[in-house]
Design a protein around this motif. Structure first.
Motif, PDB file in Angstrom:
ATOM      1  N   ARG A 219       0.887  -1.045   0.255  1.00  0.00           N
ATOM      2  CA  ARG A 219      -0.403   0.071   0.417  1.00  0.00           C
ATOM      3  C   ARG A 219       0.790   1.151  -0.127  1.00  0.00           C
ATOM      4  N   ILE A 220       2.319   0.721   0.652  1.00  0.00           N
ATOM      5  CA  ILE A 220       2.969   2.687   0.945  1.00  0.00           C
ATOM      6  C   ILE A 220       3.482   2.592  -0.461  1.00  0.00           C
ATOM      7  N   MET A 221       4.128   1.486  -0.850  1.00  0.00           N
ATOM      8  CA  MET A 221       4.604   1.774  -2.691  1.00  0.00           C
ATOM      9  C   MET A 221       3.797   2.280  -3.298  1.00  0.00           C
ATOM     10  N   HIS A 222       2.821   1.513  -3.416  1.00  0.00           N
ATOM     11  CA  HIS A 222       1.479   2.846  -4.353  1.00  0.00           C
ATOM     12  C   HIS A 222       2.056   4.128  -4.099  1.00  0.00           C
ATOM     13  N   LYS A 223       2.167   4.334  -2.684  1.00  0.00           N
ATOM     14  CA  LYS A 223       2.287   5.828  -3.074  1.00  0.00           C
ATOM     15  C   LYS A 223       3.243   6.716  -3.770  1.00  0.00           C
ATOM     16  N   PHE A 224       4.618   5.416  -3.796  1.00  0.00           N
ATOM     17  CA  PHE A 224       5.513   5.931  -4.615  1.00  0.00           C
ATOM     18  C   PHE A 224       6.114   6.130  -6.351  1.00  0.00           C
ATOM     19  N   GLY A 225       6.802   6.827  -6.963  1.00  0.00           N
ATOM     20  CA  GLY A 225       7.118   6.484  -8.118  1.00  0.00           C
ATOM     21  C   GLY A 225       9.164   7.029  -8.174  1.00  0.00           C
ATOM     22  N   MET A 226       9.799   6.390  -8.744  1.00  0.00           N
ATOM     23  CA  MET A 226      11.246   6.396  -8.853  1.00  0.00           C
ATOM     24  C   MET A 226      11.512   6.384 -10.504  1.00  0.00           C
TER      25      MET A 226
END
Lengths: 258, 269
Positions: free
Chosen positions: A81-88
């Motif tokens: 769920r947290i990773m869905h907030k990220f772009g890299m």
């Protein structure tokens, strides 16, 4: 910094590889919608800090919070769920060689199964247009792209899912100054359009001045100075002054044998 | 007294410390590999699955390995028939050639040789591909894109390896026996019907099944070692090269070791 709870909050982060203590108690806050750039020389632990936030490395001590939620040691569904907030955006773009450009850009959309391949293709072409690339690039393979095009595709992939937080790892490294400036402009444009929070690491001061609201300098495993970009030239910190002016003489000693 | 202790230390440390280091490194690797295998298997049996990737790997492992496995099998069957003839003719036991060929191919040579050929072709390719992805941060990129690298990279290869090696070995068995038939009938002058009936009469289900079980285990081991060494590669091109070599060598050793274990389980007395 906007709001009371920072988007990213790091307190006392330590990370070592064997006897090499890379992070020695990093403290850093990134506010909602803020763009913070961490500067520092090669090997000071900038990439390690980024990987600790992304969960690719686990710090031995300290706290990393995203939206007030502790993420160190988090796993499973919560981590997803947290990773869905990220772009890299990775330093070398890290595009998947086995997929054409459009599938790289639409990777998350296809992987989550939330849209058909036709829809994902259309979104990918929109994102490619956002970074100044035509739809014909979508059918190319990563190996056919120049360094600048790879970075643009990497940026398109980073913003494809409209993340809340975008990380940039050395976004201009390996590019000529003009292409570097184009990438900087695109980063500013994409982050503003999304209203996202951005955390970048770089040793390119031109890039840092362009994309940062605030700059933090990492040295010897700690943040030794942090402040608004306008104040970096009068930081009063000898380490920062030496770094931003690129001087060989100063308190930062490079291990150079002549 | 102090001098004695110093002498003892000088004698012991250079001798024992390298042995200790190697032993500890072995234990650490065994532990890492066990954890890797456990995580990989758990992702093989839990959703989401990637049917497209599994299909792609099945074609890569099964279809594209067919020429090299087929060639190995046919020449092995032919050589086996020829060698058996030169040996058995001394005792007037030429009639046992069909038996030797079919049992050797189905029980041992089919699975082992196919396993070793696939280890060289597929194990190396897996280690090189995943290793390159690791050193170019593509594996990290998968994680940041919310795709678990174990699910996306490792599980499809393990599933495809375990399913396709038995198919390859079954085909290798048929081709190997056919190789023996060609030599037996066209070079040694056996009656075709007799040769085939001798082959069929001695063959038991267990002979083929044991070979297919071996093949499934080898397929799993080849994919596991290819993925493990690729996933843990570091240090650029040299690291990827090292991972490729390690994948082929370790999977070959494991194939030969497990060959004994499975043979003992099926045919042990």
């Amino acid at each position: 910094m906007n709001g009371s709870v920072p988007k990213i909050s790091i307190r006392g982060a330590h990370k070592a590889f064997g006897r090499n203590r890379v992070l020695r108690g990093v403290d850093l806050d990134v506010g909602v919608g803020e763009s913070v750039v961490v500067i520092g020389g090669s090997g000071t632990g900038k990439s390690v800090l980024l990987k600790c936030i992304l969960g690719l490395l686990t710090p031995e001590a300290g706290s990393i919070q995203i939206d007030g939620q502790e993420v160190v040691g988090m796993g499973g569904y919560e981590r997803d769920r947290i990773m869905h907030k990220f772009g890299m955006l990775f330093q070398g773009a890290a595009l998947f060689d086995s997929l054409p450009v459009w599938e790289n850009v639409a990777f998350s959309l296809l992987d989550s199964g939330e849209m058909s391949r036709q829809e994902a293709r259309r979104v990918a072409e929109d994102k490619l247009a956002q970074v100044g690339l035509g739809p014909e690039v979508g059918d190319m393979w990563p190996a056919e792209l120049s360094g600048g095009m790879k970075k643009r595709v990497g940026l398109a992939r980073a913003v494809a899912t409209e993340p809340e937080i975008i990380f940039f790892d050395e976004p201009t490294t390996g590019l000529d100054p003009i292409m570097g400036d184009v990438i900087n402009d695109l980063i500013v444009k994409c982050v503003r359009e999304l209203g996202a929070t951005a955390l970048s690491i770089t040793h390119d001061m031109a890039s840092a001045r362009k994309i940062a609201d605030r700059i933090a300098m990492l040295y010897d495993g700690q943040i030794i100075w942090a402040g608004p970009v306008a104040e970096i030239d009068r930081s009063g910190n000898a380490y920062v002054d030496q770094f931003i002016n690129g001087r060989a003489e100063g308190p930062i000693k490079m291990a150079v044998r002549v | 007294m102090l001098a004695d202790r110093t002498t003892e230390r000088r004698l012991n440390i250079p001798l024992l410390s390298p042995i200790g280091r190697v032993f500890l490194a072995f234990l650490a690797t065994a532990g890492r590999l066990t954890l890797f295998a456990g995580a990989s298997v758990s992702h093989c049996v839990r959703a989401p699955f990637y049917p497209r990737l599994i299909g792609h790997q099945m074609i890569e492992i099964g279809y594209y390995s067919l020429p090299v496995v087929g060639l190995t099998a046919i020449f092995t069957g032919m050589v086996l028939a020829l060698q058996s003839y030169t040996g058995f003719s001394r005792f007037n036991a030429e009639s046992a050639i069909a038996l030797v060929v079919v049992l050797s191919v189905t029980r041992e040579l089919g699975p082992v040789l196919a396993g070793l050929m696939v280890a060289g072709r597929i194990g190396a390719a897996m280690a090189a591909e995943i290793g390159t992805m690791r050193v170019t941060e593509q594996v990290d990129a998968l994680t940041t894109l919310s795709a678990n690298p174990f699910k996306y990279l490792v599980a499809p290869r393990l599933i495809a390896g375990t399913l396709m090696l038995p198919v390859l070995v079954l085909i290798a068995d048929i081709i190997g026996v056919f190789g023996g038939y060609l030599i037996g009938v066209y070079k040694l002058g056996f009656n075709p019907a007799n040769y085939l009936s001798q082959t069929w009469d001695v063959l038991e289900t267990q002979d083929v099944v044991s070979g297919l079980v071996k093949a499934a285990v080898y397929g799993f081991l080849i994919a596991l070692m290819g993925c493990y060494h690729g996933y843990h590669s570091k240090g650029g091109a040299q690291g990827v090269g090292q991972a490729t070599t390690n994948a082929v060598v370790s999977s070959s050793i494991l194939i030969l070791s497990f060959n004994y274990v499975i043979t003992a389980l099926f045919f042990g007395v």
